[in-house]
Each structure stands twice: as structure tokens, then as C-alpha cells.
Design a protein around this motif. Sequence first.
Motif, mmCIF file in Angstrom:
data_model
loop_
_atom_site.group_PDB
_atom_site.id
_atom_site.type_symbol
_atom_site.label_atom_id
_atom_site.label_comp_id
_atom_site.label_asym_id
_atom_site.label_seq_id
_atom_site.Cartn_x
_atom_site.Cartn_y
_atom_site.Cartn_z
ATOM 1 N N ARG A 1 0.825 -1.213 0.000
ATOM 2 C CA ARG A 1 0.000 0.000 0.000
ATOM 3 C C ARG A 1 0.853 1.254 0.000
ATOM 4 O O ARG A 1 0.528 2.240 -0.668
ATOM 5 N N TYR A 2 1.964 1.229 0.733
ATOM 6 C CA TYR A 2 2.787 2.428 0.857
ATOM 7 C C TYR A 2 4.107 2.319 0.099
ATOM 8 O O TYR A 2 5.029 3.105 0.337
ATOM 9 N N HIS A 3 4.185 1.339 -0.797
ATOM 10 C CA HIS A 3 5.343 1.188 -1.682
ATOM 11 C C HIS A 3 6.650 1.080 -0.902
ATOM 12 O O HIS A 3 7.648 1.732 -1.197
ATOM 13 N N ILE A 4 6.631 0.232 0.118
ATOM 14 C CA ILE A 4 7.807 0.019 0.967
ATOM 15 C C ILE A 4 8.486 -1.273 0.533
ATOM 16 O O ILE A 4 7.870 -2.346 0.570
ATOM 17 N N PRO A 5 9.729 -1.217 0.116
ATOM 18 C CA PRO A 5 10.391 -2.430 -0.387
ATOM 19 C C PRO A 5 10.730 -3.409 0.735
ATOM 20 O O PRO A 5 10.926 -3.024 1.887
ATOM 21 N N ILE A 6 10.776 -4.687 0.392
ATOM 22 C CA ILE A 6 11.294 -5.723 1.286
ATOM 23 C C ILE A 6 12.798 -5.744 1.084
ATOM 24 O O ILE A 6 13.283 -5.899 -0.045
ATOM 25 N N ASP A 7 13.573 -5.578 2.156
ATOM 26 C CA ASP A 7 15.022 -5.478 1.999
ATOM 27 C C ASP A 7 15.750 -6.359 3.000
ATOM 28 O O ASP A 7 15.130 -7.139 3.724
ATOM 29 N N GLU A 8 17.068 -6.214 3.043
ATOM 30 C CA GLU A 8 17.896 -7.066 3.893
ATOM 31 C C GLU A 8 17.550 -6.929 5.373
ATOM 32 O O GLU A 8 17.737 -7.866 6.146
ATOM 33 N N LEU B 1 13.337 2.895 12.249
ATOM 34 C CA LEU B 1 13.133 1.823 11.278
ATOM 35 C C LEU B 1 11.668 1.383 11.253
ATOM 36 O O LEU B 1 11.114 1.076 10.191
ATOM 37 N N ALA B 2 11.046 1.343 12.423
ATOM 38 C CA ALA B 2 9.624 0.972 12.485
ATOM 39 C C ALA B 2 8.786 1.927 11.646
ATOM 40 O O ALA B 2 7.861 1.505 10.935
ATOM 41 N N GLU B 3 9.103 3.207 11.703
ATOM 42 C CA GLU B 3 8.386 4.187 10.888
ATOM 43 C C GLU B 3 8.653 3.941 9.404
ATOM 44 O O GLU B 3 7.734 4.004 8.574
ATOM 45 N N LYS B 4 9.878 3.612 9.060
ATOM 46 C CA LYS B 4 10.210 3.351 7.653
ATOM 47 C C LYS B 4 9.526 2.090 7.134
ATOM 48 O O LYS B 4 9.324 1.940 5.924
ATOM 49 N N LYS B 5 9.180 1.175 8.033
ATOM 50 C CA LYS B 5 8.466 -0.034 7.629
ATOM 51 C C LYS B 5 6.951 0.192 7.540
ATOM 52 O O LYS B 5 6.200 -0.744 7.299
ATOM 53 N N GLY B 6 6.516 1.429 7.753
ATOM 54 C CA GLY B 6 5.122 1.765 7.518
ATOM 55 C C GLY B 6 4.251 1.876 8.748
ATOM 56 O O GLY B 6 3.020 1.906 8.633
ATOM 57 N N MET B 7 4.856 1.966 9.937
ATOM 58 C CA MET B 7 4.072 2.088 11.161
ATOM 59 C C MET B 7 4.221 3.483 11.765
ATOM 60 O O MET B 7 5.206 4.175 11.518
ATOM 61 N N ILE B 8 3.246 3.869 12.569
ATOM 62 C CA ILE B 8 3.340 5.105 13.352
ATOM 63 C C ILE B 8 3.687 4.704 14.779
ATOM 64 O O ILE B 8 3.021 3.858 15.370
#
Length: 547
Positions: free
Chosen positions: A56-63, A314-321
Motif C-alpha cells: 500500500r505504501y510502496h515500501i520495499p522488502i530489503d535485507e 526503522l519501524a516508521e520506515k516499515k510503515g508504522m506510526i
Amino acid sequence: MKLAWLIILLYLPLLVHAQSTGARYRIEFTDKVGSAYDLSHPESFLSERALSRRIRYHIPIDEYDLPVSAVYLDSLKKHGFKVLYTSRWFNFATVAVVSPEDTAGVSDWNFVRSIKLTRPENVLKNAESKWDEIKAPSTKSAQGEPDDSYGYSSEQVAQLNGKILHENGFKGQGMLIAILDAGFRAANQLAVFDSLFQQNRMLGTRDFVNPQSDVFQEYQHGMNVLSLMAANSPGTLIGTAPDASYYLIRTEDENSEYPVEMDNYIAGLELADSIGADVINASLGYFNFDDPAYNFSYDELDGKTLMITRAVELAEKKGMIVCVSAGNEGDNAWQHIVAPADANGILSMAAVNIAGERARFSSIGPSADGRIKPEVAACGWDAWIQKYPEELGTSNGTSFASPLVAGLTTCLWQEYPEKTPAEIIDAVIRSASQYDSPDNYLGYGIPDFEKASLLLQKTVTEDKPEEQWKVSPNPFVNNIRLEYQRSGLLDDTSATCILINGTGTILKEERLSGRIQWINLGSLPSGLYFLRVITNGETENHKLIKK
């Protein structure tokens, strides 16, 4: 004064011996060679809900998402270490060690970057030093008749102008809040939480302090925090997100203060990510420990130095508030905010009373690098909460300001699910009472959630392209009508509609035949849905509410 700003802050006069099941060590690895997982198959380590959020928020799956090496973990187990949990984001394992001698030579292993003691084997803790009462007005008991259906919580919700979100139907339905805390004693037995359990919105628990324990038997602070969001007892206590779903995570040991609790916290953040949580509330903070060698300096609260701070970012970058308490150090020698309130991209909360006056114990900003901290403020001085065993009353601490804001932020995001975490946080900040003249005490001030909603509504209107399809009625009861708005031909195979629920699950997919089509959705339960319509390669999204 001891930390972990779990801020029920009771007076406990007895010495408490924390049970010792071995020392704790953090063993950080050099790489992830030998991981049993592959980034091309994230469904094996992230839930469907978590993956839906990433899409939904175009967040890539990464290492960062890839679990640690199973080969390395096997080596630790064969050496005699008990692996308690791991961190994907920081590539470490927390282990229990029977004897410190067992760690000799481990730092020389070719896949070990570092090994650090995070809690000694024997811990003697005077709980009074950690749970001193805040020197604030004495607490109140529930007396007399409450003013409205919100009961004793009416003023603290109204202070944030949050009732308007509830009146418009946004009470957290379909949203998932993860709470990191010290225990949730009796939450499964108290009447204010009945609907949470009866409606199966309590989605799970986890204890990183003692995996064998029951979080409902542990310390009560998390239950107090939960009551500010999830309570649903009309005329008595109504939380700020009474219809949301919850996951309860114990990361804090109330009997001691060592760095292992921050590693527990990181594990809790990662669990929240993997289950697909939308919002995290953590009324916890750190700067001072039982062993002074671990204490932080103010200079380290710069948003980038401490691991726990980087984890929250990092939690915010993974799409959470992420919502956290600023700390209760305003009237002692430290005074400053505590970690991870120094993180970028989050909401950290100061405490005020119902008149909007700052509580003198509320920690003071800025961050060490000069950013405005805390971000906003809410009632944490004489805040009405559910206590244990059954009474209602008031208590003090920034711990209680945080969940008030977290719950309404969840409802706001429910109203505008297409907005990113950063956009939701920005609206909350811009709505606040002193946005134009922030300070180091209340940050940008007390949020106004009606104003935040209007700010987001304006951006949706400005950014919204011309719609190809008109969808009505909305809210609907049984049927929705789709009407093609543009001129030109529309053949029977050029348009598809996809119905998605609040967790990201696809419920229905069908071709649209013709310029007008009715779709029967009468079998769906009431709640929030998303309709994605793809026409000639163009996609548009509609938010639907079923009555």
C-alpha cells in the motif's frame, strides 16, 4: 530516580529480587549467510497484513527484513546458549548464559561481530527507586455522575477534539495497535475491556521478558495504558480507539533496569512489524540503569546514536506510526527527554492537565541535535484510567499522554488510509495549539484531531485526480453503484474492480461490464473497505463504509 517510564509510578516499599535464569548477552552477527529465508518469498516471514501494508505504501522488502542465519543460531545452541529471540533489523540474538565463562572466545568466531552483556546473572532491585510517585496532585476516585457517554474520560478525549472522529464513524475499526509495556494485569477480566475480547479484537500477546509467563498476570501498567485506548464502557470510560484490534507485548521487567529491556523493545517493534500493526504505543524510556556504566549521556539523544532510537525510526520506515512518552524527568536533575523519544519521524508526548497546563514532571526537549521535542502534548496529569483490581481513578505520567494521542492517531489514519505515516504525523503536528510557536516543553502543543482531519481532507481534495468512476451511495447498506464518468468507449473487458478489507485481504474481484454497474455487498459486515478500480491501465481507489 530509575527509569523505564512505565508511568503508573506506584510506591513499592519492598525490595524485589528479580528471578535469575542466567545472564543475558546480545550477540551481533557479521552477516545473514545461512538464513533459511529468501527475500523473494517474504510471505514466509511477514504476515499477509504486513505485506499488504508494504504494498500500500510502496515500501520495499530489503535485507533488514530477512531473518538471521539459522546456521549461526544452531552454532550458539550447540555451544550451550539458550536463544531467547533474535533481531532481523540489527542482526543479533539475545541469549541466556548459565555461566559468564561460557562466553570465552565467542567474540573470535568468524560470524560474530560483537558480544555484549545486557543483564548480569544476579540482580537485586529496590523497586521503590523505579516506581517513585511523581510529586503531583493526589489522585482522584470515581465519584458522582459523569457528564456523557464518555464517562470520566470525557474531558481528556474532548481536549484533543477527538470525539468528532468517533461521531463520524472512525473508532479504530480494522486497525491494529501494538502496545509495548511491562504487563497487562487482569485486562482479560475487567469489564471495561469486555467488548475487546467478546469481539475477538485481542489478537495476541507475547512476553519477551519471561516467555513462560502470562502477560495478564504481570504488572498492571500496560493495562492502565490499554484502558486509555481500548476501554469501551459507556458512561464510565471510553478510550480513544475503542473499536481497534490490539496485540499486547511485554518488553519491560519492572523489577530491574538493564539494556536487555531495550533489546526486548526492539524485538517487540519487529514483532509488531511482522504481524502488520499500524500503530505502536510504547510508554517506556531509558537513560539511567541499575549499573551506572550503562547510563546514557544527553549527547547520545541525537536521533541517530542509540540502537533503540534507530529501531523506532526503522519501524516508521516499515510503515508504522510510533507513539512514545517523552519521560518524567522535568523536575529532577536530568530534565531531558529519554530515549527513544529523540527519534525522528515519531510522535513523542508531553503531559498536561485538563486545563492545558504543563505537568512539571514532563521531560523537556530539545533533542541533543536541536530538534523540537516532544512533538505534542495530552493529558498525563490526573488522567482517568482503569486501575487494578477494579476501581477507576486518576494517575500521572507522560505514559498516559502517549496512548491518548496514539488511539486518536489510529482513528485519523483509519479515515485517511491512503496517507503515509509521515503525512498522518504531520497533520497531527500541524493541528496542534502552538504549531506556529513551538517550545521545548509542549513541543507544538495539544493536537486538535478535527483540525487534523480537515487538513488531510484538503490535501486529498487537492491531490485527487479526476475520477473515472463515481461510486455511490457511501456509506452504503447493501449495494453500491459504479458509473463511468468519462466520455468515450468502454468495452466489456477494459475495467476491473477489486474489493479489499481493512487488513488488506482481497474479498471480491470482477470485471465491469458497461458504464453503469451495481454490486451487491450485503453479506459484508459493517466496517471500512477499499474499492480499487483498474480501467485501461489506470488505477483509482475509493474508500467505502458499510453501515
